[in-house]
Design an enzyme around this catalytic site. Structure first.
Site, PDB file in Angstrom:
ATOM      1  N   HIS A 163       0.500  -1.470  -0.034  1.00  0.00           N
ATOM      2  CA  HIS A 163       0.108  -0.591  -0.040  1.00  0.00           C
ATOM      3  C   HIS A 163       0.817   1.412   0.462  1.00  0.00           C
ATOM      4  CE1 HIS A 163       0.754   0.778   4.536  1.00  0.00           C
ATOM      5  NE2 HIS A 163       0.384  -0.321   4.984  1.00  0.00           N
ATOM      6  N   CYS A 217       2.689  -4.734   7.010  1.00  0.00           N
ATOM      7  CA  CYS A 217       2.370  -4.657   5.402  1.00  0.00           C
ATOM      8  C   CYS A 217       3.605  -3.520   4.474  1.00  0.00           C
ATOM      9  CB  CYS A 217       0.962  -3.601   5.681  1.00  0.00           C
ATOM     10  SG  CYS A 217      -0.518  -3.826   5.774  1.00  0.00           S
TER      11      CYS A 217
END
Length: 227
Positions: A179, A195
């Protein structure tokens, strides 16, 4: 950069995933990036046509130049179209034809147990995604994440940035994503709750290049030698 993934396919517990941090802005960069290069100035300029601002990256202050997007030689064995993340070097590669790849700088999990490892599928792509802290994140820091347990809509304050690629394994969401970020100065560091974060311009570029169903591979963390 030569990658060798032989024998790395290790299943790890899918816990502690998340995408937030408490990182602060450094006063000075570790290395001065190529601020006068028109190629990079254009690459990391503000992105028009978005529902929320995607600001230009201030290359003079916050990014080591080796983490800027570029095409490189690639000697790994993965097929073209595969996304390979090397958390040791803090790079993500989109494998191309003829021994080439597009390389992106990334931020990774701040401790080894936060990092996903192995193969996955990019099962879902989302523009300006909603972000919800995991139960592990809420448990570790209830004062910070508890009020956000119902999620945060996409927008300029959302830690996922303008795009997210969702990693699934065996048909299940791993809770790990590739992301964007609202903290571009953290690229090239161990910072996240698991992440893989990219500069916003880079995640938009990667998002546009990979379709849903693409393979992703996250290499294992190399053990640190003990003196």
């Amino acid at each position: 950069m030569t990658l060798n993934r032989r024998g790395f396919l290790i299943a790890t517990p899918l816990v502690l995933a998340g995408c937030a941090t408490n990182a602060t802005v450094p006063l000075l960069p570790a290395t001065a990036p190529p601020t006068a290069d028109p190629h990079y100035l254009s690459m990391y300029a503000a992105v028009p046509g978005e529902p929320f601002p995607v600001d230009a990256i201030d290359l003079s202050r916050i990014v080591d130049p080796k983490y800027l997007r570029r095409e490189v030689a690639y000697a790994g064995s993965e097929r073209p179209g595969t996304v390979v993340v090397d958390p040791n070097e803090k790079f993500a590669y989109l494998v191309l034809e003829q021994g080439r790849a597009i390389r992106y700088g990334v931020g990774v999990g701040k401790v080894e147990s936060f990092n996903f490892q192995g193969e996955a599928v990019i099962a879902w792509k989302q523009k300006w995604p909603r972000w919800t802290p995991t139960q592990d994140m809420i448990g570790r820091d209830p004062e910070r994440y508890g009020p956000l347990r119902n999620g945060l809509a996409g927008g300029p304050r959302n830690p996922l940035g303008p795009r997210a690629l969702y990693l699934h394994r065996n048909g299940r969401d791993t809770l790990y994503r590739l992301h964007g970020t609202i903290e571009p100065w953290t690229i090239g560091t161990k910072v996240s709750s698991g992440c893989i974060r990219l500069l916003n311009q880079d995640i938009i570029d990667l998002y546009d290049r990979v379709p849903e169903g693409s393979k992703a591979v996250v290499l294992p963390i190399k053990s640190q030698a003990v003196a």
